[in-house]
Design a protein around this motif. Structure first.
Motif, PDB file in Angstrom:
ATOM      1  N   HIS A  72       0.836  -1.200   0.000  1.00  0.00           N
ATOM      2  CA  HIS A  72       0.000   0.000   0.000  1.00  0.00           C
ATOM      3  C   HIS A  72       0.872   1.252   0.000  1.00  0.00           C
ATOM      4  N   GLY A  73       1.913   1.266   0.810  1.00  0.00           N
ATOM      5  CA  GLY A  73       2.801   2.431   0.879  1.00  0.00           C
ATOM      6  C   GLY A  73       3.512   2.705  -0.425  1.00  0.00           C
ATOM      7  N   ILE A  74       3.949   1.647  -1.093  1.00  0.00           N
ATOM      8  CA  ILE A  74       4.621   1.814  -2.383  1.00  0.00           C
ATOM      9  C   ILE A  74       3.640   2.373  -3.413  1.00  0.00           C
ATOM     10  N   GLY A  75       2.449   1.811  -3.457  1.00  0.00           N
ATOM     11  CA  GLY A  75       1.433   2.307  -4.389  1.00  0.00           C
ATOM     12  C   GLY A  75       1.055   3.749  -4.101  1.00  0.00           C
ATOM     13  N   TYR A  76       0.900   4.069  -2.827  1.00  0.00           N
ATOM     14  CA  TYR A  76       0.549   5.426  -2.413  1.00  0.00           C
ATOM     15  C   TYR A  76       1.638   6.413  -2.829  1.00  0.00           C
ATOM     16  N   ALA A  77       2.888   6.037  -2.591  1.00  0.00           N
ATOM     17  CA  ALA A  77       4.001   6.935  -2.932  1.00  0.00           C
ATOM     18  C   ALA A  77       4.075   7.173  -4.435  1.00  0.00           C
ATOM     19  N   PHE A  78       3.939   6.103  -5.219  1.00  0.00           N
ATOM     20  CA  PHE A  78       3.977   6.270  -6.672  1.00  0.00           C
ATOM     21  C   PHE A  78       2.811   7.113  -7.163  1.00  0.00           C
ATOM     22  N   MET A  79       1.634   6.860  -6.638  1.00  0.00           N
ATOM     23  CA  MET A  79       0.455   7.575  -7.110  1.00  0.00           C
ATOM     24  C   MET A  79       0.594   9.076  -6.863  1.00  0.00           C
ATOM     25  N   TRP A  80       0.948   9.467  -5.638  1.00  0.00           N
ATOM     26  CA  TRP A  80       1.019  10.892  -5.335  1.00  0.00           C
ATOM     27  C   TRP A  80       2.193  11.564  -6.019  1.00  0.00           C
ATOM     28  N   MET A  82       3.315  10.731  -9.027  1.00  0.00           N
ATOM     29  CA  MET A  82       2.875  10.912 -10.410  1.00  0.00           C
ATOM     30  C   MET A  82       1.820  12.008 -10.525  1.00  0.00           C
ATOM     31  N   LEU A  83       0.891  12.067  -9.575  1.00  0.00           N
ATOM     32  CA  LEU A  83      -0.122  13.119  -9.611  1.00  0.00           C
ATOM     33  C   LEU A  83       0.504  14.499  -9.446  1.00  0.00           C
ATOM     34  N   ALA A  84       1.484  14.604  -8.564  1.00  0.00           N
ATOM     35  CA  ALA A  84       2.165  15.893  -8.381  1.00  0.00           C
ATOM     36  C   ALA A  84       2.906  16.293  -9.644  1.00  0.00           C
ATOM     37  N   SER A  85       3.567  15.340 -10.284  1.00  0.00           N
ATOM     38  CA  SER A  85       4.289  15.680 -11.516  1.00  0.00           C
ATOM     39  C   SER A  85       3.318  16.065 -12.635  1.00  0.00           C
ATOM     40  N   LEU A  86       2.169  15.387 -12.696  1.00  0.00           N
ATOM     41  CA  LEU A  86       1.161  15.773 -13.692  1.00  0.00           C
ATOM     42  C   LEU A  86       0.621  17.173 -13.417  1.00  0.00           C
TER      43      LEU A  86
END
Length: 103
Positions: A72-80, A82-86
């Protein structure tokens, strides 16, 4: 026993289509432990077998929870990330388009 209630729902959320391998491995392990564990209880006593088995069960559940939190932590870190970079990319793109219109 509770894990068997929530496992299908958890597997669906992960996109796992079949739990046959899990249930087969569990059944084989349960049969093997019952065949050989009965002899251990007869030779070493109930307490000498039950207490370590409870510790193993506790460790297995803790490991399952830890792995769940790690995934969950890995997925959460990647998601946020990527969203910040977008968001920043979109902001920079709109600023560059605005600058071109003004000039």
């Amino acid at each position: 026993g509770t894990i068997f209630v929530f496992l299908p729902t958890f597997a669906d959320s992960l996109g796992v289509e079949t739990l046959a391998l899990f249930y087969t491995a569990f059944a084989v392990a349960a049969i093997g432990v019952r065949v050989f564990g009965g002899r251990l209880i007869d030779t070493h006593g109930r307490r000498a077998v039950i207490v370590p088995s409870m510790l193993v069960q506790t460790g297995a559940v803790a490991l399952l929870a830890l792995l769940g939190f790690l995934v969950h932590g890995i997925g959460y870190a990647f998601m946020w990330t990527m969203l910040a970079s977008l968001l920043l990319l979109g902001s920079a793109l709109s600023m560059s388009l605005t600058d071109r219109r003004v000039a």
